[in-house]
Design a protein around this motif. Sequence first.
Motif, PDB file in Angstrom:
ATOM      1  N   GLU A   1       0.410  -5.456  17.619  1.00 53.62           N
ATOM      2  CA  GLU A   1      -0.945  -5.219  17.110  1.00 53.62           C
ATOM      3  C   GLU A   1      -1.244  -3.732  17.024  1.00 53.62           C
ATOM      4  O   GLU A   1      -1.849  -3.259  16.068  1.00 53.62           O
ATOM      5  CB  GLU A   1      -1.979  -5.892  18.024  1.00 53.62           C
TER       6      GLU A   1
ATOM      7  N   PRO B   1      -0.562   4.056   5.989  1.00 51.03           N
ATOM      8  CA  PRO B   1       0.447   3.224   5.320  1.00 51.03           C
ATOM      9  C   PRO B   1       1.784   3.970   5.209  1.00 51.03           C
ATOM     10  O   PRO B   1       1.797   5.142   4.829  1.00 51.03           O
ATOM     11  CB  PRO B   1      -0.162   2.977   3.937  1.00 51.03           C
TER      12      PRO B   1
ATOM     13  N   GLU C   1      -0.348   1.331  11.182  1.00 55.25           N
ATOM     14  CA  GLU C   1       0.112   1.155   9.801  1.00 55.25           C
ATOM     15  C   GLU C   1      -1.074   1.005   8.841  1.00 55.25           C
ATOM     16  O   GLU C   1      -1.041   1.488   7.712  1.00 55.25           O
ATOM     17  CB  GLU C   1       1.032  -0.073   9.726  1.00 55.25           C
ATOM     18  N   LYS C   2      -2.122   0.353   9.329  1.00 55.03           N
ATOM     19  CA  LYS C   2      -3.289   0.131   8.478  1.00 55.03           C
ATOM     20  C   LYS C   2      -3.962   1.468   8.143  1.00 55.03           C
ATOM     21  O   LYS C   2      -4.386   1.697   7.018  1.00 55.03           O
ATOM     22  CB  LYS C   2      -4.288  -0.784   9.209  1.00 55.03           C
ATOM     23  N   LYS C   3      -3.996   2.341   9.138  1.00 56.94           N
ATOM     24  CA  LYS C   3      -4.617   3.652   8.909  1.00 56.94           C
ATOM     25  C   LYS C   3      -3.665   4.614   8.204  1.00 56.94           C
ATOM     26  O   LYS C   3      -4.090   5.490   7.455  1.00 56.94           O
ATOM     27  CB  LYS C   3      -5.048   4.264  10.245  1.00 56.94           C
TER      28      LYS C   3
ATOM     29  N   TYR D   1       0.511  -2.367  14.092  1.00 50.59           N
ATOM     30  CA  TYR D   1      -0.153  -2.862  12.883  1.00 50.59           C
ATOM     31  C   TYR D   1      -1.390  -2.018  12.583  1.00 50.59           C
ATOM     32  O   TYR D   1      -1.648  -1.646  11.443  1.00 50.59           O
ATOM     33  CB  TYR D   1      -0.527  -4.331  13.095  1.00 50.59           C
ATOM     34  N   ASP D   2      -2.133  -1.664  13.646  1.00 53.78           N
ATOM     35  CA  ASP D   2      -3.334  -0.843  13.464  1.00 53.78           C
ATOM     36  C   ASP D   2      -2.987   0.546  12.931  1.00 53.78           C
ATOM     37  O   ASP D   2      -3.682   1.085  12.080  1.00 53.78           O
ATOM     38  CB  ASP D   2      -4.101  -0.700  14.791  1.00 53.78           C
TER      39      ASP D   2
ATOM     40  N   ARG E   1       0.808  -1.219   0.000  1.00 54.86           N
ATOM     41  CA  ARG E   1       0.000   0.000   0.000  1.00 54.86           C
ATOM     42  C   ARG E   1       0.839   1.266   0.000  1.00 54.86           C
ATOM     43  O   ARG E   1       0.532   2.225  -0.695  1.00 54.86           O
ATOM     44  CB  ARG E   1      -0.957  -0.004   1.200  1.00 54.86           C
TER      45      ARG E   1
ATOM     46  N   ARG F   1       6.222  -8.708   7.639  1.00 53.13           N
ATOM     47  CA  ARG F   1       5.375  -9.248   6.572  1.00 53.13           C
ATOM     48  C   ARG F   1       6.175  -9.391   5.262  1.00 53.13           C
ATOM     49  O   ARG F   1       6.094 -10.396   4.582  1.00 53.13           O
ATOM     50  CB  ARG F   1       4.164  -8.329   6.372  1.00 53.13           C
TER      51      ARG F   1
END
Length: 289
Positions: free
Chosen positions: A229, A239, A235-237, A232-233, A15, A201
């Motif tokens: 976690e 990128p 990073e998801k919001k 990770y959260d 992403r 990843r």
Amino acid sequence: MKCSLCRKKAVERLRQYKLSLCKECFVKFYEKQVERTVKKYKVFKSGERVLVCISGGKDSAAMLSALTTISKEIEIEAFYINLEIENYSDVSLKNVKKLCNELNVKLNVVNLSEYGIYLSKAGKKKCSVCGTAKRYIMNKFARENGFDCVATGHCLDDIIVFFFKNWLSGNFEWSTKFLPRMEGFDKIVTRVKPLYLMSERENAIYCLCKELPFTKDNCPYAPKDDWKEIIYDIEKKKPGFKRNFVANLPKYLNRKTNLEFKHCTICGEVTTAEVCAFCKLRKWMEERR
Ligand code: SF4
Ligand code: ZN
């Protein structure tokens, strides 16, 4: 989903780069990224003998494989410390042997018990005992066998988690541990982290794309880590958060550690210049009176 570069079937969407990549293109992309990191942070010096520490897991397997393809100017050997954890270590040792065989890299193996350490007897302190022992053994083995540096598979995620934990507990003695290359001194051998900017990843996908042997299970003693976690959260919001965060750490840490404290030649207070800001200000005021 098609590969943005060659239109074959993509295996991963990156992403933050707005790229989808197929197996072959991902492998090339990954190795290029490691190569760039190594160049950017001057991780190795030409001609160095590097002891690459592997655990059997995905991160260090990816590191060893990438280093064999990109680093023509260094000499590498692998190093495995057998933690002698039932089943887990047997599987890991098997994977490590297979990996080194496939990559044609010399493997050195030592057992923790040779150094008088038994994790089975470490009670609740297993991880701290293990960490201390591994650092000590890696360094001693490297020095006694003429290696110039020790490479570990610490990646982006490890570095961020480690940073937050230490920052929040007010422990600031660690700062140089976050640099991609920490020069050795006295009996300490130089430490390097070639996967400084690679995520867990990405390491896993690289191993899968290249079909490298690695241990899929985590160490049975591994504690649950909420921090991974949380990160990770974020990073998801956002990128690219992890990479940008870690990429800028050396700028901050180098600046901090290069600061040399002196004593002001006028008032004796601590300053980074010959004369402190306050004395300069006072002088300026006197001239204006
Ligand atoms: Fe050692 Fe396992 Fe703890 Fe990792 S999780 S520090 S390998 S005991
Ligand atoms: Zn492709």
